[in-house]
Design an enzyme around this catalytic site. Structure first.
Site, PDB file in Angstrom:
ATOM      1  NE  ARG A  74      -2.942   0.246   3.414  1.00  0.00           N
ATOM      2  CZ  ARG A  74      -2.966   1.193   4.374  1.00  0.00           C
ATOM      3  NH1 ARG A  74      -3.242   2.435   4.064  1.00  0.00           N
ATOM      4  NH2 ARG A  74      -2.715   0.857   5.619  1.00  0.00           N
ATOM      5  CD  GLU A  77       0.599   6.825   6.674  1.00  0.00           C
ATOM      6  OE1 GLU A  77       1.036   7.426   7.671  1.00  0.00           O
ATOM      7  OE2 GLU A  77       0.002   5.733   6.762  1.00  0.00           O
ATOM      8  CG  ASP A  91      -0.404 -16.953   1.441  1.00  0.00           C
ATOM      9  OD1 ASP A  91      -1.400 -17.281   0.799  1.00  0.00           O
ATOM     10  OD2 ASP A  91       0.748 -17.398   1.210  1.00  0.00           O
ATOM     11  CD  GLU A  99       2.332  12.193   7.947  1.00  0.00           C
ATOM     12  OE1 GLU A  99       1.404  12.520   7.194  1.00  0.00           O
ATOM     13  OE2 GLU A  99       2.462  12.643   9.101  1.00  0.00           O
ATOM     14  CG  HIS A 131       3.366 -17.751   4.757  1.00  0.00           C
ATOM     15  ND1 HIS A 131       2.703 -17.774   3.559  1.00  0.00           N
ATOM     16  CD2 HIS A 131       4.221 -18.800   4.728  1.00  0.00           C
ATOM     17  CE1 HIS A 131       3.122 -18.793   2.828  1.00  0.00           C
ATOM     18  NE2 HIS A 131       4.052 -19.427   3.520  1.00  0.00           N
ATOM     19  CG  ASN A 216       6.950 -17.739  -3.830  1.00  0.00           C
ATOM     20  OD1 ASN A 216       5.766 -17.492  -3.657  1.00  0.00           O
ATOM     21  ND2 ASN A 216       7.678 -18.374  -2.930  1.00  0.00           N
TER      22      ASN A 216
END
Length: 258
Positions: A74, A77, A91, A99, A131, A216
């Site tokens: 994500r 921020e 997972d 920020e 994980h 992977n």
């Protein structure tokens, strides 16, 4: 075959249903005081993102990246977040950052610098994020490093060819190249980081990351090619009379421990 050019996911790509708009799992950030630009993720076409994972905002995913179910990368921020080539984000992993900007001004203590550029989080090539681990910026992970299950990296730089065993916590330090952090260890001083044990030839997890990356990368390739469809339930499903044959298996390098 996918184009070798980077694929940008369109931020306005919504699915409309009877209840309104359903936002997809890959999308732009919002505009706020800590982020004045709306940015869409930059994703190499060979990367695979499971539909139950989230990739948001100012994020770069390199070649052959595998993002597993329930993972969150994500960049809304602290940003940007860089994930290099051949990285696996397993997972439940969280990659996020404090920020990095306030009203357009860089918050220097909230970024790491790599080759003259600033990042909220920087994950180098050939890294495994196992994980449920968390990498929370400002943070950098060096190449060929394994971050173990439920480990936490916060305000830290981890060197190359390192191993963080499960549930290790590293905060506010620089871990030199080629060291390992024992399971459950808490490393919060530079003295402790400098005295960490070396990854030696007889260290049992020395080759773990190489094997996990290999697995992977194959998963990313396979899921890219596979069309996943919903299979209706049938009472005829049964494996009672099924005998696997050699052709049912694909030989891959094991990531099991010795």
């Amino acid at each position: 075959m996918p184009s070798l050019q980077l694929l940008r996911i369109v931020l306005t790509n919504f699915d409309k249903n009877q209840e309104g708009y359903l936002m997809q799992n890959i999308h732009s950030n919002i505009i706020a005081t800590f982020n004045l630009m709306e940015t869409i993720p930059e994703i190499h076409p060979t990367a695979y993102i499971h539909p139950l994972a989230a990739v948001i905002g100012n994020v770069h995913l390199g070649k052959d990246v595998m993002v597993a179910p329930a993972a969150s990368v994500r960049g809304d921020e602290g940003q940007p977040i860089w994930v290099g080539d051949n990285v696996n984000v397993q997972d439940g992993v969280v990659v996020h950052a404090l920020e990095t900007h306030v009203d357009g001004e860089l918050v220097r203590e909230s970024v790491v610098e790599v080759e003259g550029r600033f990042y909220g989080v920087y994950i180098s090539d050939h890294v495994s994020l196992a994980h449920q681990c968390q990498v929370h910026g400002p943070a950098k992970i060096g190449a060929n490093t394994f971050i173990g299950m439920q480990a936490l990296v916060f305000k830290a730089i981890i060197g190359s060819h390192c191993v963080l065993e499960p549930k290790a916590l590293v905060m506010g330090v620089n871990v030199p190249d080629g060291r390992y952090i024992p399971a459950g260890a808490v490393i919060t001083t530079q003295e402790a980081a400098d005295n960490l044990p070396w990854v030696t030839a007889d260290y049992p997890l020395r080759n773990l990351n190489h094997a996990v990356v290999n697995v992977n990368v194959q998963l990313a390739h396979g899921y890219q090619e596979k069309t996943i469809t919903e299979i209706p339930y049938s009472e005829k499903w049964s494996f009672q009379n099924y005998t696997p044959t050699q052709s049912d298996y694909v030989m891959v390098e094991s990531c099991l421990l010795p």
